[in-house]
Design an enzyme around this catalytic site. Structure first.
Site, short mmCIF file in Angstrom:
data_model
loop_
_atom_site.label_atom_id
_atom_site.label_comp_id
_atom_site.label_asym_id
_atom_site.label_seq_id
_atom_site.Cartn_x
_atom_site.Cartn_y
_atom_site.Cartn_z
N ARG A 55 1.24 14.09 13.37
CA ARG A 55 1.42 13.89 11.90
C ARG A 55 1.88 15.09 11.02
O ARG A 55 0.98 15.29 10.26
CB ARG A 55 0.70 12.83 11.32
CG ARG A 55 0.58 11.54 12.07
CD ARG A 55 -0.01 10.40 11.43
NE ARG A 55 0.52 9.93 10.11
CZ ARG A 55 0.31 8.91 9.66
NH1 ARG A 55 -0.71 8.22 9.85
NH2 ARG A 55 1.08 8.18 8.86
N ASP A 102 4.53 0.03 11.91
CA ASP A 102 3.60 -0.65 11.42
C ASP A 102 3.23 -2.00 12.04
O ASP A 102 2.21 -2.67 11.59
CB ASP A 102 3.22 -0.50 9.96
CG ASP A 102 3.07 1.03 9.49
OD1 ASP A 102 2.56 1.91 10.19
OD2 ASP A 102 3.28 1.22 8.29
N ARG A 135 -4.25 10.87 4.83
CA ARG A 135 -2.81 11.67 5.04
C ARG A 135 -1.92 11.39 3.58
O ARG A 135 -1.36 12.39 3.17
CB ARG A 135 -2.09 11.16 6.03
CG ARG A 135 -0.94 12.18 6.26
CD ARG A 135 -0.18 11.59 7.55
NE ARG A 135 1.25 11.86 7.46
CZ ARG A 135 1.62 13.24 7.74
NH1 ARG A 135 1.02 14.10 8.21
NH2 ARG A 135 2.98 13.26 7.72
N CYS A 176 -4.80 8.64 9.51
CA CYS A 176 -4.85 7.94 10.83
C CYS A 176 -4.77 8.74 12.16
O CYS A 176 -4.06 9.73 11.96
CB CYS A 176 -3.84 7.02 11.08
SG CYS A 176 -4.26 5.19 10.02
N LYS A 196 0.75 -1.26 0.13
CA LYS A 196 0.03 0.00 -0.27
C LYS A 196 0.70 1.30 -0.20
O LYS A 196 0.54 2.16 -0.62
CB LYS A 196 -0.98 -0.08 1.15
CG LYS A 196 -1.46 1.33 1.73
CD LYS A 196 -2.38 1.25 2.79
CE LYS A 196 -1.69 1.61 4.20
NZ LYS A 196 -1.69 2.91 4.30
N ASN A 197 1.90 1.45 0.88
CA ASN A 197 2.48 2.38 1.09
C ASN A 197 3.54 2.80 -0.02
O ASN A 197 4.08 3.95 -0.48
CB ASN A 197 3.37 2.40 2.34
CG ASN A 197 2.50 2.70 3.62
OD1 ASN A 197 1.32 2.82 3.59
ND2 ASN A 197 3.00 2.19 4.72
N ARG A 233 -8.73 -0.20 4.59
CA ARG A 233 -7.70 0.68 3.98
C ARG A 233 -6.48 0.06 3.35
O ARG A 233 -5.93 0.61 2.58
CB ARG A 233 -7.49 1.80 5.04
CG ARG A 233 -8.61 2.75 5.15
CD ARG A 233 -7.84 3.91 6.30
NE ARG A 233 -6.73 4.25 5.82
CZ ARG A 233 -5.60 4.54 6.72
NH1 ARG A 233 -5.76 4.59 7.96
NH2 ARG A 233 -4.37 4.86 6.07
C1 UD1 Z 1 4.66 6.36 6.40
C2 UD1 Z 1 3.59 5.18 6.03
C3 UD1 Z 1 3.22 4.75 7.45
C4 UD1 Z 1 4.25 4.31 8.50
C5 UD1 Z 1 5.24 5.64 8.51
C6 UD1 Z 1 6.48 5.13 9.29
C7 UD1 Z 1 2.53 5.60 4.05
C8 UD1 Z 1 1.26 6.22 3.39
N1 UD1 Z 1 2.44 5.61 5.37
O1 UD1 Z 1 3.77 7.61 7.07
O2 UD1 Z 1 2.27 3.74 7.33
O3 UD1 Z 1 3.88 4.21 9.67
O4 UD1 Z 1 5.66 6.04 7.27
O5 UD1 Z 1 7.14 4.34 8.72
O6 UD1 Z 1 3.58 5.71 3.51
N2 UD1 Z 1 6.86 14.19 11.07
C9 UD1 Z 1 6.80 15.32 11.37
N3 UD1 Z 1 7.06 16.02 10.24
C10 UD1 Z 1 7.08 15.94 9.01
C11 UD1 Z 1 6.75 14.57 8.64
C12 UD1 Z 1 6.77 13.68 9.69
O7 UD1 Z 1 7.06 15.70 12.71
O8 UD1 Z 1 7.21 16.88 8.25
C13 UD1 Z 1 6.47 12.95 12.06
C14 UD1 Z 1 5.43 12.29 11.97
O9 UD1 Z 1 4.45 12.99 12.73
C15 UD1 Z 1 5.72 11.10 12.61
C16 UD1 Z 1 7.22 10.73 12.08
O10 UD1 Z 1 7.40 11.95 11.87
O11 UD1 Z 1 5.59 11.07 14.03
C17 UD1 Z 1 7.40 9.82 11.07
O12 UD1 Z 1 6.48 10.13 9.91
P1 UD1 Z 1 6.49 9.88 8.56
O13 UD1 Z 1 8.03 8.85 8.49
O14 UD1 Z 1 6.62 11.02 7.72
O15 UD1 Z 1 5.44 8.93 8.29
P2 UD1 Z 1 4.30 9.01 7.03
O16 UD1 Z 1 5.28 9.20 5.85
O17 UD1 Z 1 3.17 9.62 7.54
#
Ligand code: UD1
Length: 426
Positions: free
Chosen positions: A123, A309, A94, A118, A24-25, A401
């Site tokens: 996030r 995850d 998201r 989620c 999915k990701n 999802r």
């Molecule tokens: C992606 C995955 C999700 C997985 C996560 C971590 C998808 C669609 N989702 O989510 O399933 O759990 O990676 O492996 O691919 N953060 C900030 N600022 C930012 C970006 C992130 O503070 O600009 C924080 C987030 O709140 C979170 C952490 O960094 O606490 C990790 O986020 P990130 O690695 O960006 O995860 P996603 O890309 O949202």
């Protein structure tokens, strides 16, 4: 639409072979990347899950045509003439934010509503924005819509991410491929899905190297040099890990096919530490267990660390293991909501900030429970398989999802599980 629940009858085991779908990701970002290659992109091994349909809606709203042919997705981005993604779509998922980079790359401009998704922590998207600003993007907020403009074009640069954010790495990658000059991304996320995205971008004519490591180098090319391509989505390591957790829970053997074991190294290490036998082949992983489950400490970290995850699925294992385990969640805040549901089934868990102290219990009892997020939902169904009695899992739209035919696959492994309309008397 009538909502459904999953009914699981417990005291059961899982055994057999299961094929995992495409990740999915990964698929979500590959769909976003198709915006950069104007024309018809064909993606193979795309899972039949609701998040993919939602991303299809996002692309259609931009003007693309998106056609499902089984596990293939055919996307024509030639007609895309809008760079606006509305709130009603972005608020549902998201990952819609991942069109930001490609839209900026293609139009030099994007209007994307601020994301939802989620309910697992704040996030934020600050790292996406800081990185894109370094490439020359100017942002403003207009009534809840993030407006991106590039008055002087995209210019390659050095970007050091504060944290290896998956989404920020992907957005930067998809903008930097068409920047003027070279971009060096440091402290980039190393997830296999990033490697998959870079592989597709390169097949489209981009020049990306180092993806899958923390240092990614991108030599920008003119947008006109990017073309559509055909690409096969990498297998879903989290889906595989979920079924492996199910095998570990019940004894197995369960073999997950369609996954490179290297992508699950840390999870496999923990399965072994918890008393399981794990065998691997080129594209499969098999788990079995003869003795008791043993406690283990786990901390979630960016790849190649233990994936957040899979945290809920392994918390379930810890809940039934001999001894006391500590699980530390370092990636997302508020990702222990699952623990409360598991406690309703008899687990002994104490949460202290981002640590969970799990004292193993001899068994769980079936109960009505509710999916708090995608992975928690999947883990609750697994819990029902070993629990005593019947478990009713509510809010299963979360599971839909990200898991294609979860119930069907578990049933094929021997689970006594079915979907029924919510409220149906049984
Ligand atoms: C992606 C995955 C999700 C997985 C996560 C971590 C998808 C669609 N989702 O989510 O399933 O759990 O990676 O492996 O691919 N953060 C900030 N600022 C930012 C970006 C992130 O503070 O600009 C924080 C987030 O709140 C979170 C952490 O960094 O606490 C990790 O986020 P990130 O690695 O960006 O995860 P996603 O890309 O949202």
């Amino acid at each position: 639409m009538t909502s459904e629940i999953i009914i699981v009858r417990g005291n059961n085991t899982l055994a057999g072979d299961v094929s995992v779908a495409g990740a999915k990701n990964s698929a979500l970002k590959l769909m976003a990347a198709s915006l950069l290659g104007q024309g018809v992109t064909t993606l193979h091994n795309v899972p039949l899950i609701s998040d993919i349909s939602l991303m299809g809606e996002v692309l259609k709203r931009l003007g693309a045509t998106v056609e499902r042919r089984g596990h293939d997705l055919v996307i024509d981005t030639q007609p895309v003439d809008s760079c606006e993604t509305p709130y009603e779509l972005v608020s549902k998922m998201r990952a819609s934010i991942s069109v930001l980079g490609p839209l900026i790359g293609r139009f030099g401009e994007a209007h994307v509503a601020m994301p939802g998704g989620c309910q697992i922590g704040a996030r934020k998207i600050d790292m996406h924005l800081v990185g894109l600003e370094a490439l020359g993007v100017e942002f403003s907020i207009d009534h809840g819509v993030l407006v991106a403009r590039t008055p002087n074009g995209l210019v390659g640069t050095h970007v050091m991410l504060e944290f290896p954010s998956v989404g920020a790495t992907e957005n930067l990658l998809m903008a930097a491929v068409v920047a003027d000059g070279a971009t060096y991304l440091e402290n980039a996320a190393c997830e296999p899905e990033i490697e998959d995205l870079a592989c597709m971008l390169n097949a489209m004519g981009a020049r990306v190297s180092g993806a899958g490591t923390s240092h990614i180098e991108i030599q920008g090319v003119p947008l006109a040099d990017l073309h559509p391509c055909e690409h096969t989505t990498v297998g879903d390591r989290i889906e595989a890990g979920t079924f492996l957790a199910g095998g570990a829970l019940t004894g197995g053997p369960v073999t997950a096919h369609g996954i490179n074991p290297a992508y699950l190294r840390m999870a496999i290490m923990k399965l072994r530490a918890m008393g399981c036998e794990v065998e691997t082949g080129e594209d499969w992983v098999r788990v079995s267990r003869a003795g008791d489950l043993v406690c283990a400490d786990i901390q979630t970290l960016p790849h190649p660390g233990f994936p957040t995850d899979l945290q809920a699925q392994f918390m379930l294992l810890a809940a039934l293991a001999e001894g006391t385990s500590v699980i530390t969640e370092n990636v997302f805040e508020n990702r222990f909501m699952f623990a409360a549901e598991l406690m309703r089934m008899g687990a002994d868990i104490t949460i202290d900030d981002h640590h969970a102290l799990i004292r193993g219990v001899a068994g769980l009892q079936g109960a009505p429970v509710s999916s708090t997020d995608l992975r928690a939902g999947a883990a609750l169904v697994l819990a029902g398989i070993v629990a005593d009695g019947e478990t009713r899992v509510h809010r299963i739209e979360h599971i839909d999802r990200g898991y294609e035919d979860y119930v069907g696959k578990l049933a094929s492994l021997g689970a006594d599980v079915e979907r029924v309309p919510d409220g149906s008397a049984r």
